[in-house]
Write a protein that holds these residues in place. Structure first.
Motif, PDB file in Angstrom:
ATOM      1  N   THR A   1     -67.250 -29.136 -13.223  1.00  0.00           N
ATOM      2  CA  THR A   1     -68.474 -29.639 -13.838  1.00  0.00           C
ATOM      3  C   THR A   1     -69.397 -28.475 -14.154  1.00  0.00           C
ATOM      4  O   THR A   1     -69.382 -27.457 -13.454  1.00  0.00           O
ATOM      5  CB  THR A   1     -69.198 -30.626 -12.912  1.00  0.00           C
ATOM      6  N   GLU A   2     -70.190 -28.621 -15.216  1.00  0.00           N
ATOM      7  CA  GLU A   2     -71.164 -27.571 -15.548  1.00  0.00           C
ATOM      8  C   GLU A   2     -72.484 -27.783 -14.844  1.00  0.00           C
ATOM      9  O   GLU A   2     -73.350 -26.903 -14.838  1.00  0.00           O
ATOM     10  CB  GLU A   2     -71.376 -27.484 -17.062  1.00  0.00           C
ATOM     11  N   GLY A   3     -72.699 -28.974 -14.242  1.00  0.00           N
ATOM     12  CA  GLY A   3     -73.968 -29.256 -13.596  1.00  0.00           C
ATOM     13  C   GLY A   3     -75.092 -29.393 -14.613  1.00  0.00           C
ATOM     14  O   GLY A   3     -74.862 -29.602 -15.803  1.00  0.00           O
TER      15      GLY A   3
ATOM     16  N   LEU B   1     -75.751 -21.408 -11.419  1.00  0.00           N
ATOM     17  CA  LEU B   1     -74.820 -22.136 -10.557  1.00  0.00           C
ATOM     18  C   LEU B   1     -73.427 -22.176 -11.170  1.00  0.00           C
ATOM     19  O   LEU B   1     -72.428 -21.907 -10.482  1.00  0.00           O
ATOM     20  CB  LEU B   1     -75.333 -23.556 -10.308  1.00  0.00           C
ATOM     21  N   TYR B   2     -73.343 -22.520 -12.428  1.00  0.00           N
ATOM     22  CA  TYR B   2     -72.041 -22.580 -13.090  1.00  0.00           C
ATOM     23  C   TYR B   2     -71.396 -21.200 -13.133  1.00  0.00           C
ATOM     24  O   TYR B   2     -70.210 -21.037 -12.803  1.00  0.00           O
ATOM     25  CB  TYR B   2     -72.202 -23.140 -14.500  1.00  0.00           C
ATOM     26  N   VAL B   3     -72.170 -20.183 -13.522  1.00  0.00           N
ATOM     27  CA  VAL B   3     -71.652 -18.818 -13.586  1.00  0.00           C
ATOM     28  C   VAL B   3     -71.155 -18.375 -12.209  1.00  0.00           C
ATOM     29  O   VAL B   3     -70.063 -17.817 -12.069  1.00  0.00           O
ATOM     30  CB  VAL B   3     -72.746 -17.860 -14.111  1.00  0.00           C
TER      31      VAL B   3
ATOM     32  N   ASP C   1     -79.317 -30.255  -4.166  1.00  0.00           N
ATOM     33  CA  ASP C   1     -78.418 -31.219  -4.794  1.00  0.00           C
ATOM     34  C   ASP C   1     -77.704 -30.607  -5.995  1.00  0.00           C
ATOM     35  O   ASP C   1     -76.514 -30.861  -6.222  1.00  0.00           O
ATOM     36  CB  ASP C   1     -79.192 -32.464  -5.234  1.00  0.00           C
ATOM     37  N   GLY C   2     -78.419 -29.802  -6.776  1.00  0.00           N
ATOM     38  CA  GLY C   2     -77.798 -29.155  -7.925  1.00  0.00           C
ATOM     39  C   GLY C   2     -76.723 -28.180  -7.503  1.00  0.00           C
ATOM     40  O   GLY C   2     -75.647 -28.117  -8.118  1.00  0.00           O
ATOM     41  N   TYR C   3     -77.006 -27.422  -6.452  1.00  0.00           N
ATOM     42  CA  TYR C   3     -76.007 -26.503  -5.919  1.00  0.00           C
ATOM     43  C   TYR C   3     -74.771 -27.258  -5.472  1.00  0.00           C
ATOM     44  O   TYR C   3     -73.635 -26.902  -5.812  1.00  0.00           O
ATOM     45  CB  TYR C   3     -76.595 -25.706  -4.754  1.00  0.00           C
ATOM     46  N   ALA C   4     -74.985 -28.331  -4.693  1.00  0.00           N
ATOM     47  CA  ALA C   4     -73.851 -29.092  -4.165  1.00  0.00           C
ATOM     48  C   ALA C   4     -73.033 -29.711  -5.290  1.00  0.00           C
ATOM     49  O   ALA C   4     -71.796 -29.729  -5.231  1.00  0.00           O
ATOM     50  CB  ALA C   4     -74.345 -30.171  -3.211  1.00  0.00           C
ATOM     51  N   SER C   5     -73.685 -30.210  -6.327  1.00  0.00           N
ATOM     52  CA  SER C   5     -72.945 -30.891  -7.395  1.00  0.00           C
ATOM     53  C   SER C   5     -71.991 -29.941  -8.100  1.00  0.00           C
ATOM     54  O   SER C   5     -70.896 -30.336  -8.510  1.00  0.00           O
ATOM     55  CB  SER C   5     -73.912 -31.517  -8.408  1.00  0.00           C
ATOM     56  N   VAL C   6     -72.372 -28.669  -8.253  1.00  0.00           N
ATOM     57  CA  VAL C   6     -71.524 -27.696  -8.933  1.00  0.00           C
ATOM     58  C   VAL C   6     -70.522 -27.068  -7.980  1.00  0.00           C
ATOM     59  O   VAL C   6     -69.312 -27.044  -8.232  1.00  0.00           O
ATOM     60  CB  VAL C   6     -72.385 -26.604  -9.602  1.00  0.00           C
ATOM     61  N   PHE C   7     -71.002 -26.557  -6.854  1.00  0.00           N
ATOM     62  CA  PHE C   7     -70.111 -25.810  -5.957  1.00  0.00           C
ATOM     63  C   PHE C   7     -69.146 -26.715  -5.204  1.00  0.00           C
ATOM     64  O   PHE C   7     -68.016 -26.307  -4.913  1.00  0.00           O
ATOM     65  CB  PHE C   7     -70.926 -24.949  -4.990  1.00  0.00           C
ATOM     66  N   ASP C   8     -69.542 -27.941  -4.886  1.00  0.00           N
ATOM     67  CA  ASP C   8     -68.607 -28.837  -4.192  1.00  0.00           C
ATOM     68  C   ASP C   8     -67.428 -29.193  -5.083  1.00  0.00           C
ATOM     69  O   ASP C   8     -66.293 -29.328  -4.597  1.00  0.00           O
ATOM     70  CB  ASP C   8     -69.316 -30.112  -3.739  1.00  0.00           C
TER      71      ASP C   8
ATOM     72  N   TYR D   1     -67.574 -17.337 -18.411  1.00  0.00           N
ATOM     73  CA  TYR D   1     -68.774 -17.219 -17.577  1.00  0.00           C
ATOM     74  C   TYR D   1     -68.435 -16.751 -16.163  1.00  0.00           C
ATOM     75  O   TYR D   1     -69.334 -16.427 -15.400  1.00  0.00           O
ATOM     76  CB  TYR D   1     -69.501 -18.559 -17.500  1.00  0.00           C
ATOM     77  N   GLY D   2     -67.150 -16.719 -15.818  1.00  0.00           N
ATOM     78  CA  GLY D   2     -66.732 -16.141 -14.549  1.00  0.00           C
ATOM     79  C   GLY D   2     -66.560 -14.636 -14.631  1.00  0.00           C
ATOM     80  O   GLY D   2     -66.211 -13.995 -13.629  1.00  0.00           O
ATOM     81  N   GLN D   3     -66.835 -14.069 -15.820  1.00  0.00           N
ATOM     82  CA  GLN D   3     -66.670 -12.623 -16.020  1.00  0.00           C
ATOM     83  C   GLN D   3     -67.902 -11.991 -16.647  1.00  0.00           C
ATOM     84  O   GLN D   3     -67.896 -10.810 -16.991  1.00  0.00           O
ATOM     85  CB  GLN D   3     -65.445 -12.382 -16.914  1.00  0.00           C
ATOM     86  N   MET D   4     -68.959 -12.771 -16.803  1.00  0.00           N
ATOM     87  CA  MET D   4     -70.194 -12.278 -17.411  1.00  0.00           C
ATOM     88  C   MET D   4     -71.341 -13.174 -16.940  1.00  0.00           C
ATOM     89  O   MET D   4     -71.126 -14.170 -16.247  1.00  0.00           O
ATOM     90  CB  MET D   4     -70.076 -12.317 -18.947  1.00  0.00           C
ATOM     91  N   GLY D   5     -72.545 -12.826 -17.301  1.00  0.00           N
ATOM     92  CA  GLY D   5     -73.686 -13.662 -16.958  1.00  0.00           C
ATOM     93  C   GLY D   5     -74.141 -14.504 -18.131  1.00  0.00           C
ATOM     94  O   GLY D   5     -73.723 -14.291 -19.274  1.00  0.00           O
TER      95      GLY D   5
END
Length: 258
Positions: A94-96, A155-157, A107-114, A145-149
């Motif tokens: 998810t992109e959150g 959160l997604y990055v 909650d925003g952190y949990a929604s993306v990282f979980d 986005y896993g290789q840049m900002g």
């Protein structure tokens, strides 16, 4: 038991839409045995029916990747139904809700990282549990986005950077068990997420203008890379990231005006 080379057993999370669905369809056309997973049984059952019509032996199993129990049951169901897992595509994500760092919430952190990070870790945990007996190939989903900002997407990055690190670390654990672990990192890809992120046509035109190939990728193009990583054609590749971005990460394109 059927030969792995002839009929691979493929498990796909986040399979009901976008890249996951296209990948399931690609494996189905090749006659694979496919277990697709997601959180919506009605859509999942319809997808399994479609995949069977394409030539697969396909099953749907409802699972939420945020649940350790669900993922244990999903992996056990796949092994009970087809005897093993040859290829696992950990696609759920998810992109959150985008926004500046000052507006990040628990909650925003949990929604993306979980979903993105914990879901990938738990998927790997249970896939390794059964693949240690037979070997196999696991493909995780990161992103450019896993290789840049990117602004307003911390959160997604962060989650997609984490998936690359997890992929590399777990690949070293899997090597001695003949388990290969790689990742695909799509750039802008024509999915529902792409439509949400870009919004208006003018924004999409602006995005396409800075892409060297002047277009987003397609889910089918990502599926092709997943199939390659799941095949014996990539049997000496592990701990790697295949970036599918039309050249975006190569550098800033400077095209002459036509």
């Amino acid at each position: 038991m059927e030969d792995f080379m002839a009929v691979p057993v493929v498990l796909i999370t986040g399979a009901l839409t976008g890249i996951g669905r296209s990948t399931a369809e690609a494996f189905a056309r090749d006659g694979a045995s496919v277990v697709v997973s997601g959180r919506h049984p009605d859509a999942g059952d319809l997808l399994a029916k479609e995949l069977n019509g394409l030539g697969a032996r396909a099953e749907f199993f409802r699972a939420d990747v945020r649940s350790d129990d669900d993922l244990r049951d999903l992996v056990d169901f796949t092994v009970d139904r087809f005897g093993r897992i040859d290829v696992a595509f950990n696609n759920a994500g998810t992109e959150g809700v985008p926004g500046p760092i000052t507006e990040v919430t628990d909650d925003g952190y949990a929604s993306v990282f979980d979903t993105n990070v914990r879901g990938t870790l738990l998927s790997l945990k249970h896939e390794f549990r059964v693949m240690k007996q037979t070997g196999g190939s696991i493909i995780n989903v990161s992103s450019t986005y896993g290789q840049m900002g990117f602004p307003d997407a911390s959160l997604y990055v962060g989650s997609k950077h984490a998936i690359i690190g997890i992929t590399k670390g777990v690949a070293l654990e899997g090597a001695r068990h003949n388990i290969r672990v790689n990742a695909v990192a799509p750039g802008f890809t024509r999915t529902a997420m792409y439509e949400r992120v870009t919004g208006a046509d003018a924004v999409r035109d602006a995005v396409n203008a800075v892409l060297p190939m002047h277009r987003p990728g397609t889910p089918q193009e990502v599926a092709t890379a997943v199939q390659f990583l799941g095949s014996t054609q990539s049997q000496y590749i592990t701990g790697q990231v295949i970036t599918l971005d039309g050249g975006l990460m190569a550098g800033w394109p400077l095209f002459p005006e036509n």
